[in-house]
Design a protein around this motif. Structure first.
Motif, short mmCIF file in Angstrom:
data_model
loop_
_atom_site.label_atom_id
_atom_site.label_comp_id
_atom_site.label_asym_id
_atom_site.label_seq_id
_atom_site.Cartn_x
_atom_site.Cartn_y
_atom_site.Cartn_z
N SER A 1 0.82 -1.14 0.26
CA SER A 1 -0.20 -0.10 -0.21
C SER A 1 0.91 0.89 0.07
O SER A 1 1.57 1.54 0.87
CB SER A 1 -0.82 -0.05 0.97
OG SER A 1 -1.36 -0.41 1.98
N ASP B 1 1.05 5.35 0.40
CA ASP B 1 0.28 6.74 0.84
C ASP B 1 0.23 8.16 -0.68
O ASP B 1 1.36 8.34 -0.91
CB ASP B 1 1.04 7.47 1.79
CG ASP B 1 0.68 8.53 2.39
OD1 ASP B 1 -0.56 9.06 2.28
OD2 ASP B 1 1.05 9.17 3.66
N THR C 1 -5.08 6.19 -0.29
CA THR C 1 -3.99 5.42 -0.09
C THR C 1 -4.52 3.97 -2.26
O THR C 1 -5.59 4.01 -2.22
CB THR C 1 -4.93 4.33 0.68
OG1 THR C 1 -4.45 5.43 1.86
CG2 THR C 1 -3.99 2.84 0.73
N THR D 1 -3.44 0.45 -3.34
CA THR D 1 -3.11 -0.88 -2.85
C THR D 1 -2.62 -1.74 -4.38
O THR D 1 -4.09 -1.39 -5.15
CB THR D 1 -4.22 -1.84 -1.33
OG1 THR D 1 -3.92 -0.30 -0.98
CG2 THR D 1 -3.58 -2.67 -1.55
#
Length: 563
Positions: free
Chosen positions: A417, A419, A453, A455
């Protein structure tokens, strides 16, 4: 009679290793040409065993494909990848035959699947007809050979599975005639030091062992001086008489002083276990040199059911002053044999070559879940993602992070993941998680976005980054020009490309009506067959829209004429 735990275990073991009888003569060949193989069952492939045989189609497409037995079509799938166009036929004798990489289906099945494609307005479809809904006769035409999906050239991928368990079985066990009087070929012998005190020829690292061919055709290795617990591995292949293809070896046996230590073959396996191939081979060596070493011992995490006999997991404990004769037998289904004899002398010697173990600040315990913060990203490994414990190499970064390398196989998906809050909203809309290849070129990974986020779930270790794609796909006419008369054309063809995040979807209409365009990813070509639909008039207005994986889209329009 009540069975105790011991007898239950014994019964299970006998069932596991028992040789099974397969019905010979019940099936006819799927092609009416001599069966020549480009690939065989159980052959080593990237992260999986080959689950069928690849039958050569004389470098051509369009050869008739026949059902090997009476039955019913119970599954048809059209996919851009994998088997491409594939048919599954279930037979009343408890088996299901599979035919992959097809060019097209028989006229009846082609009409059936195209009706569904037009109803769903999608090229990729999958259906599961009830048994008896689409019956086929033994030797009946069901399709034509092709090169669709993940195929690297025209051929038929053919499987026979057990219908209930869906275990893949070796099609050559059913009596299909494939000429083979050729012994397996040995390319290399390797020794492994498996205990802390082990060594082979003054080394505790991987050792390549020389051998010579004997007058009787067998091979004799140079004497191995060893101590501790050791194991052997071989690089080998097999081939049939009418093809030069380097296929897999059917069976490997390892005997120590005449006693069977290891015996396995590729009679059958389940799809659930196929990824355990990464424990059967030396995965690190393959990653570095692209060569397969098959281990004659069982490594940690290996849950394969292909073994018929195993003593001490195929590992050899060498005692000081003792002598051992190790024999490795490579066999194919026709009984052709290659024999390798390895003399082993128990002798501890001063180490001259020591295995280098790269230690990092992070030691991963395979049976536990593991979380790591890499600054720009976080990575989560569920328990049992890996087969054994190791020092994992992790590098933090602002945009790019390193999650080890391709020397270690992952058995399960892990989560990475990023940011993306530091980027502007308009930039985030065009971004995705990319894995960088050896030349640092970004390759799109399926990216899920939730607020800031990003992912992805993957089994590939390596270098990852956030990449941005602002360039729309390209669309070009391939076999026609604008305003052209296409009366005698059988099909319409265009090329679609996206050089960064990749093509996600496409659609096409003629005079406002959706049309089916078949997508061949190997050539970046979409094709429409004029026989699909009848249109009134002579003027045709074509509209094609292509979208990439971050939402960039392009539209192509053209007008042509046809009587």
């Amino acid at each position: 009679m009540k069975l105790t735990g011991f007898w239950l275990l014994l019964f299970f073991s006998m069932s596991l290793f028992a040789q099974e009888e397969f019905p010979k003569g019940e099936f006819v060949p799927p092609l009416d040409i001599p069966l020549v193989l480009a690939g065989n069952f159980g052959e080593l492939r990237s992260n999986h065993f080959h689950s069928g045989i690849d039958i050569k189609t004389q470098q051509r497409e369009g050869l008739p494909i026949y059902s090997v037995g009476e039955g019913s079509v119970t599954r048809i799938k059209v996919s851009l990848w994998g088997y491409g166009k594939v048919i599954y036929v279930t037979h009343p004798n408890g088996y299901t035959s599979v035919y992959g990489h097809l060019q097209k289906f028989s006229p009846e099945l082609e009409a059936h699947i195209k009706k569904i494609q037009y109803e769903k307005q999608a090229y990729e479809v999958e259906i599961f007809p009830d048994y008896g809904e689409l019956p086929v006769a033994k030797g009946g035409l069901i399709a034509y050979s092709g090169n669709t999906g993940g195929s690297a050239g025209p051929h038929l991928h053919f499987e026979i599975r057990k219908t209930v368990s869906e275990r893949a079985t070796n099609p050559l066990l059913y009596g299909f005639e494939v000429r083979d009087a050729t012994n397996p070929t040995l390319l290399g012998l390797y020794g492994y030091s498996l205990s802390a005190d082990a060594q082979i020829n003054r080394s505790n690292d991987l050792v390549q062992i020389n051998y010579t061919k004997q007058p009787d055709g067998s091979y004799l290795a140079n004497t191995v001086y060893a101590s501790g617990t050791i194991g052997f591995g071989v690089n080998a292949y097999d081939r049939q008489d009418l093809a030069a293809n380097k296929n897999g070896v059917y069976s490997i046996e390892q005997l120590v002083n005449g006693e069977m230590y290891t015996k396995f073959d590729f009679e059958q396996f389940s799809f659930a276990e196929t990824r355990y191939i990464n424990t059967l081979i030396d995965y690190d060596y393959f990653g570095k040199y692209r060569k397969w070493i098959t281990k004659c011992f069982r490594s940690p995490g290996n849950a394969l059911t292909i073994y018929r006999e195993l003593k001490n997991d195929g590992k050899i404990v060498v005692a000081e002053g003792m002598s051992y004769t190790v024999e490795i037998l490579l066999k194919d289904l026709d009984g052709n044999l290659t024999k390798l004899v390895i003399p082993v002398e128990g002798k501890q010697q001063p180490l001259e070559i020591k295995k280098e173990e790269k230690r990092t600040s992070n030691y991963l315990i395979a049976k536990r879940p593991n979380n790591y913060d890499l600054g720009a990203a976080k990575v989560y490994f569920p328990a049992n993602t890996f087969y054994e414990d190791f020092y994992i190499d992790l590098k933090n970064g602002t945009d790019t992070v390193t999650v080890h390398n391709n020397s270690v196989p992952a058995h399960r998906d892990f989560t990475l993941s990023f940011d993306a809050s530091r980027f502007a909203p308009e930039d985030r809309e065009k971004m995705f998680i990319a894995r960088l290849d050896g030349r640092l070129r970004p390759n799109h990974t399926t990216t899920y976005r939730r607020d800031n986020t990003f992912t992805t779930r993957t089994r590939n270790l390596g270098v990852y980054t956030l990449a941005k794609d602002t360039v729309a796909p390209t669309i070009k006419a391939k076999n026609f020009k604008d305003k052209q008369w296409l009366t005698n054309y059988r099909y319409l063809s265009l090329t679609i490309r996206d050089d960064l995040s990749g093509v996600d979807s496409y659609s096409a209409t003629l005079n406002g009506e959706w049309i089916l365009m078949e997508y061949e990813t190997k050539t970046n070509t979409i094709t429409y067959n004029f026989e699909d639909k009848d249109f009134e008039g002579t003027q045709y207005d074509l509209k094609v829209t292509v979208m990439d994986n971050v939402g960039n889209s392009s539209t192509f329009t053209s007008t042509f004429y046809r009587k």
